[in-house]
Design a protein around this motif. Structure first.
Motif, mmCIF file in Angstrom:
data_model
loop_
_atom_site.group_PDB
_atom_site.id
_atom_site.type_symbol
_atom_site.label_atom_id
_atom_site.label_comp_id
_atom_site.label_asym_id
_atom_site.label_seq_id
_atom_site.Cartn_x
_atom_site.Cartn_y
_atom_site.Cartn_z
ATOM 1 N N SER A 310 -1.267 3.330 -1.647
ATOM 2 C CA SER A 310 -1.534 4.602 -2.334
ATOM 3 C C SER A 310 -1.368 4.447 -3.841
ATOM 4 O O SER A 310 -2.185 4.947 -4.619
ATOM 5 C CB SER A 310 -0.592 5.693 -1.830
ATOM 6 O OG SER A 310 -0.992 6.125 -0.555
ATOM 7 N N PHE A 311 -0.319 3.758 -4.231
ATOM 8 C CA PHE A 311 -0.069 3.549 -5.665
ATOM 9 C C PHE A 311 -1.274 2.865 -6.311
ATOM 10 O O PHE A 311 -1.784 3.308 -7.345
ATOM 11 C CB PHE A 311 1.202 2.708 -5.847
ATOM 12 C CG PHE A 311 1.628 2.537 -7.280
ATOM 13 C CD1 PHE A 311 2.594 3.364 -7.837
ATOM 14 C CD2 PHE A 311 1.068 1.544 -8.080
ATOM 15 C CE1 PHE A 311 2.984 3.211 -9.164
ATOM 16 C CE2 PHE A 311 1.452 1.382 -9.404
ATOM 17 C CZ PHE A 311 2.411 2.228 -9.937
ATOM 18 N N ASN A 312 -1.733 1.789 -5.687
ATOM 19 C CA ASN A 312 -2.860 1.033 -6.254
ATOM 20 C C ASN A 312 -4.138 1.864 -6.257
ATOM 21 O O ASN A 312 -4.912 1.813 -7.216
ATOM 22 C CB ASN A 312 -3.071 -0.267 -5.482
ATOM 23 C CG ASN A 312 -1.981 -1.287 -5.791
ATOM 24 O OD1 ASN A 312 -1.363 -1.233 -6.860
ATOM 25 N ND2 ASN A 312 -1.738 -2.210 -4.867
ATOM 26 N N ALA A 313 -4.346 2.651 -5.209
ATOM 27 C CA ALA A 313 -5.556 3.480 -5.144
ATOM 28 C C ALA A 313 -5.539 4.548 -6.238
ATOM 29 O O ALA A 313 -6.554 4.822 -6.884
ATOM 30 C CB ALA A 313 -5.669 4.126 -3.763
ATOM 31 N N LEU A 314 -4.380 5.140 -6.469
ATOM 32 C CA LEU A 314 -4.273 6.179 -7.505
ATOM 33 C C LEU A 314 -4.474 5.574 -8.897
ATOM 34 O O LEU A 314 -5.179 6.135 -9.734
ATOM 35 C CB LEU A 314 -2.926 6.902 -7.393
ATOM 36 C CG LEU A 314 -2.844 7.853 -6.202
ATOM 37 C CD1 LEU A 314 -1.394 8.133 -5.817
ATOM 38 C CD2 LEU A 314 -3.561 9.163 -6.498
ATOM 39 N N ARG A 315 -3.889 4.411 -9.123
ATOM 40 C CA ARG A 315 -4.100 3.733 -10.418
ATOM 41 C C ARG A 315 -5.583 3.396 -10.606
ATOM 42 O O ARG A 315 -6.124 3.553 -11.692
ATOM 43 C CB ARG A 315 -3.258 2.460 -10.492
ATOM 44 C CG ARG A 315 -1.785 2.717 -10.820
ATOM 45 C CD ARG A 315 -1.611 3.016 -12.296
ATOM 46 N NE ARG A 315 -0.235 3.319 -12.666
ATOM 47 C CZ ARG A 315 0.645 2.419 -13.107
ATOM 48 N NH1 ARG A 315 0.308 1.147 -13.207
ATOM 49 N NH2 ARG A 315 1.860 2.785 -13.449
#
Ligand SMILES: *Cc1c(COP(=O)(O)O)cnc(C)c1O
Length: 381
Positions: A310-315
């Motif tokens: 999720s973190f990588n997708a949001l970034r």
């Protein structure tokens, strides 16, 4: 298709009135140790209801001052939650005391007050640094610490928050309350901090500590001459400038509106994520209290692997999410240099495995909030 604009996790509000206030301070004869420092300190007292406010060059300096004023020293133990910025525990190390990490409470993400009250019975424990994480006021009324334990509230996230109708930093709170005004916090002085207290003796020690241990009073009758001054204990140069304090006064005047907007944004996140059981929302303030909403951390329930995705997708979607915080004992200095155990705070570990801080700042629009939520939900797969 053009890229959607970058949304940071936090951002300061600077208006023309702030710029005018700083320019005016720049044009005056004293740009440090002038009238703006006392003006800002008085404004903080008025806002929080505190008897004394002592401004420092940073929130970290404010915490260092508070730890020194508390009299903590070698051989002393200070209780602190691991879920915070390292400055919350570093302030004990600065004065030679040993921080002891006490786990967080699963329901509040703040210090577990039952565990802290038990540990405070240890005669080595001389202090507690209670962090009001994300802006939720730590439940100090549930902390049973005893008379020779000094309680410092690290309220770096909680300016403008209240507990049971009392402003954080005002009467009825900790022995000392430390705020930070770094630009990412809910109001800013560029860099800066304040300690508030009801205790005149602590206030005098804080004031001395800020300026090399030199008391501000002069003795015109000193036989050496009128220039004479003394250095009564060891202090630092932790002074804040008039430029910063002019900015602080201008900011403080608008803080209430900003905290109100932060709470609206939090409510919108809550509505949009209602029923999304793959996400745990941050705890709300109890009835009668006001959340400061400096941060908006959520927990990805599935844990570390899903959180990373999720973190990588949001970034990748140009949303500047962050993680607050890595438990402090995990850092090299604590783990290797000081030998802190890694397995004593399971609740902090559980929280950390899923944590992501979503964007939260007053200028965010409802459309921004919707964009974050739709990317977050999509990222959960
Ligand atoms: C920001 C922060 C500090 C330190 O404040 P600075 O002004 O950056 O020195 C201390 N504690 C917490 C919880 C913080 O978030």
């Amino acid at each position: 298709m053009s890229e959607p604009p970058f949304l940071p996790y936090g951002r300061q509000e600077i208006g023309e009135e702030d710029i005018d206030a700083v320019v005016e301070a720049l044009r005056s004869p004293l740009i440090t140790q002038g009238p703006q420092v006392a003006r800002f300190e008085d404004a903080v007292c008025e806002y929080t209801g505190a008897a004394h406010a002592i401004a420092f060059s940073s929130g970290t300096a404010a915490l260092h001052g508070a730890a020194a004023a508390a009299g903590w020293r070698e051989g002393d133990t200070v209780l602190v939650p691991p879920l915070s910025f390292a400055a919350s525990s570093n302030c004990s190390l600065y004065v030679g005391a040993r921080p002891r990490f006490v786990d967080i409470d699963r329901a509040t993400w703040n210090l577990d007050m039952v565990a802290a009250s038990e540990q405070a019975a240890d005669p080595d424990v001389k202090g507690v640094v209670a962090v009001s994480f994300a802006g939720l006021p730590a439940d100090l009324d549930s902390l049973d610490a005893g008379d020779d334990v000094t309680v410092i509230e690290d309220a770096a996230h909680a300016i403008g928050a209240s507990r049971d109708g009392r402003m954080v930093g005002g009467p009825g709170g900790a022995d000392m309350t430390a705020f930070s005004f770094h630009p990412v916090k809910s109001m800013t002085t560029g860099e800066g901090g304040v300690v508030t207290t009801e205790d005149g003796d602590l206030a005098r020690r804080l004031l001395r500590f800020r300026t090399h241990g030199i008391p501000p009073e002069r003795d015109p009758g000193n036989p050496d001459g009128p220039w004479a001054y003394d250095m009564v204990d060891l202090g630092f140069n932790y002074r804040i400038t008039d430029l910063q304090c002019a900015l602080g006064v201008a900011q403080l005047g608008r803080l209430d509106g900003w905290v109100g907007r932060r709470n609206e944004i939090a409510a919108r996140y809550g509505e949009l994520l209602d029923g999304e059981d793959r996400i745990e929302l941050p705890p709300d303030a109890p009835a009668g209290s006001r959340h400061g909403r400096h941060l908006h951390p959520i927990r990805v329930v599935a844990g570390a692997e899903a959180r990373l995705a999720s973190f990588n997708a949001l970034r990748a979607a140009n949303i500047g999410v962050q993680v607050h915080y890595i438990p402090i004992y995990r850092f090299h200095h604590y783990r290797e240099t000081l030998g802190y155990p890694q397995d004593e705070c399971p609740e902090a570990e559980r929280y950390y495995a899923g944590a992501i801080s979503l964007p939260m700042f007053p200028a965010m629009t409802d459309v921004d909030v919707e964009r974050v939520v739709s990317e977050l939900v999509a990222s959960l797969g």
